[in-house]
Scaffold this motif. Sequence first.
Motif, PDB file in Angstrom:
ATOM      1  N   GLU A   1      38.649  52.989  20.967  1.00  0.00           N
ATOM      2  CA  GLU A   1      38.941  53.814  19.807  1.00  0.00           C
ATOM      3  C   GLU A   1      40.365  53.530  19.345  1.00  0.00           C
ATOM      4  OE1 GLU A   1      38.088  57.765  21.328  1.00  0.00           O
ATOM      5  OE2 GLU A   1      36.112  57.614  20.385  1.00  0.00           O
TER       6      GLU A   1
ATOM      7  N   TYR B   1      36.444  50.914  16.964  1.00  0.00           N
ATOM      8  CA  TYR B   1      36.364  51.640  15.691  1.00  0.00           C
ATOM      9  C   TYR B   1      37.504  52.641  15.543  1.00  0.00           C
ATOM     10  CZ  TYR B   1      34.294  55.097  18.833  1.00  0.00           C
ATOM     11  OH  TYR B   1      34.071  55.961  19.882  1.00  0.00           O
TER      12      TYR B   1
ATOM     13  N   GLY C   1      37.693  52.610   5.880  1.00  0.00           N
ATOM     14  CA  GLY C   1      37.981  52.134   7.240  1.00  0.00           C
ATOM     15  C   GLY C   1      39.356  52.559   7.718  1.00  0.00           C
TER      16      GLY C   1
ATOM     17  N   ASP D   1      32.162  48.695  21.295  1.00  0.00           N
ATOM     18  CA  ASP D   1      32.407  49.186  19.944  1.00  0.00           C
ATOM     19  C   ASP D   1      33.905  49.458  19.759  1.00  0.00           C
ATOM     20  OD1 ASP D   1      32.158  50.130  17.404  1.00  0.00           O
ATOM     21  OD2 ASP D   1      30.703  51.700  17.855  1.00  0.00           O
TER      22      ASP D   1
ATOM     23  N   ASP E   1      32.906  46.588  13.065  1.00  0.00           N
ATOM     24  CA  ASP E   1      33.054  47.353  11.835  1.00  0.00           C
ATOM     25  C   ASP E   1      34.052  48.486  12.139  1.00  0.00           C
ATOM     26  OD1 ASP E   1      31.326  48.014   9.099  1.00  0.00           O
ATOM     27  OD2 ASP E   1      32.093  49.826  10.074  1.00  0.00           O
ATOM     28  N   ALA E   2      34.739  48.943  11.088  1.00  0.00           N
ATOM     29  CA  ALA E   2      35.758  49.979  11.328  1.00  0.00           C
ATOM     30  C   ALA E   2      35.150  51.303  11.782  1.00  0.00           C
ATOM     31  CB  ALA E   2      36.568  50.208  10.051  1.00  0.00           C
ATOM     32  N   HIS E   3      33.859  51.483  11.520  1.00  0.00           N
ATOM     33  CA  HIS E   3      33.204  52.740  11.893  1.00  0.00           C
ATOM     34  C   HIS E   3      32.418  52.595  13.198  1.00  0.00           C
ATOM     35  CE1 HIS E   3      33.669  52.935   7.462  1.00  0.00           C
ATOM     36  NE2 HIS E   3      33.854  54.233   7.667  1.00  0.00           N
ATOM     37  N   GLN E   4      32.254  53.701  13.869  1.00  0.00           N
ATOM     38  CA  GLN E   4      31.436  53.731  15.085  1.00  0.00           C
ATOM     39  C   GLN E   4      29.984  53.385  14.744  1.00  0.00           C
ATOM     40  OE1 GLN E   4      30.973  57.674  16.652  1.00  0.00           O
ATOM     41  NE2 GLN E   4      29.535  57.014  18.219  1.00  0.00           N
TER      42      GLN E   4
ATOM     43  N   SER F   1      37.596  46.903   8.093  1.00  0.00           N
ATOM     44  CA  SER F   1      38.864  47.036   8.813  1.00  0.00           C
ATOM     45  C   SER F   1      40.002  46.401   8.021  1.00  0.00           C
ATOM     46  CB  SER F   1      38.756  46.378  10.195  1.00  0.00           C
ATOM     47  OG  SER F   1      38.166  45.100  10.070  1.00  0.00           O
TER      48      SER F   1
END
Length: 500
Positions: A340, A320, A385, A318, A296-299, A378
């Motif tokens: 990241e 993100y 995102g 992860d 997912d685009a978020h943490q 994403s």
Amino acid sequence: MAEPDDSLLTQTTDTEPALVVGEIKENRETRCEDTGMEEEAVSDDPTNGEEVRLSETNDEPEQSPVSMQEDRHLVRRTSESDDIEEEEREEESTEQEIAEQYAKIRERIQKSKLYVNVEPHQWPIIYSPDYNISFLGFEKLHPFDSGKWGKVYNLLKKEGMFCDETTVCPLEATEDDLLVAHTKQYISRLKKDISEGFPKWSISVAGITEIPPVALLPNYIVQKKVLRPLRLQTGGSILAAKLAMERGWAINIGGGFHHCSSKQGGGFCAYADITLALRFLFHQGTIKKAMILDLDAHQGNGHERDFMQDKESVYILDVYNRHIYPRDGFAKRGISRKVEVNYFIADEQYMTLVASNLEAALNEFVPDILVYNAGTDSLEGDPLGALSITPQGIIKRDMMVFEFARDRPKPIPIVMVTSGGYQRNNADIIAASILNLWRRGLIACPEAEEYQGKQEPSSSTSRQPEEGETAGETPSTSNADATTQGNRGFFRSFLGFLGR
Ligand SMILES: [Zn+2]
């Protein structure tokens, strides 16, 4: 928003401080000077938390999640401070109390009815029409397409992949089920009666769902129209993880509430379905090690907080956008391999990063199950995102992850949950991606296909990619043949990308 700057890509592991990939690989300070962004602390000591603390200090406070361990003054500004403090006291449990809690959890799992019977002719694909959130138009106040799960299901059904009899309908996670991971205090915050005074529960749910008017609704409506669908999806994730262990793969068309931890919801995530799904398997001895791949685009700060103390048994990779919600510096301590990325990363670089880090992760950790949090926020154009992955990029990404799981020396059971994705076309892309997995033979259920064939004598739904076939072609199933031109257009629009 910031302009794209590929030089900002970073990837780190828990044993390695922030590295900058790309041309400025050797110059960590350059990144900070170039961008004016917060400096991510770089320490030679792989175990100290300076990196996290510095990073969090420099985050904008209003976007940081409540962190009871690190940000007590923020916690005390909330109306939930009494509950949080109660939880802190609860943390000071003795060994005996912990043993009793474990026994209680195992009892709850044994009594749980979530592991419903699944027939051999049913796909390990989980969905309920009640996943979808719709009431009084309130859902339109949130950018989330709260009917996307139903759209995915209907598209797959129209394309002849399955019918209602060959998919699995989950049960709603009960309070006892939820308590396998959640604290009593958290669950009670979601359901306190208005007669207890100011409706703290409604504030909690309004905050979690990010739909402010929810705070004005009676609790029974919130329970029925907002929380029940999310509890059903949570039951779906728990069941899907179990099915993945039996069938080698499973997909929950919903779930993936990766911002919710056992003690705190947020970002449209009210229940910690990933934590719960794994806790069910761990406590039954079904697995000893798990990997969470969060794309997912978020943490994914919820599961990161929950498994922070279990890094030997739960490995989290992860990937993100480092600039967006939740920027939870404390939760980053739960990540084993952190990638990241900057705003608007595009397909090629993103795919290379995912592939290389997944390869490296699987080389250093061999899980009994891979939980794939396959968020589609994403996707290019997503306002939250803020990445630039194309529809075909999403489809290729999912395919690549399933190939990784299949192609290990010992194939790894994989369970996919759909998580975030806030645009109206996300459902089309998710459906196209699942169809692609099927067409490529990465997911299959011969019994279900045979069953459907008997229901539709002229149908031949078993699909294997054929030599020379272009990816844009509609599957040669009678169901698919019977679909509308609109569905053919759907295939051409999305699966067609793969043929380019
Ligand atoms: Zn997201």
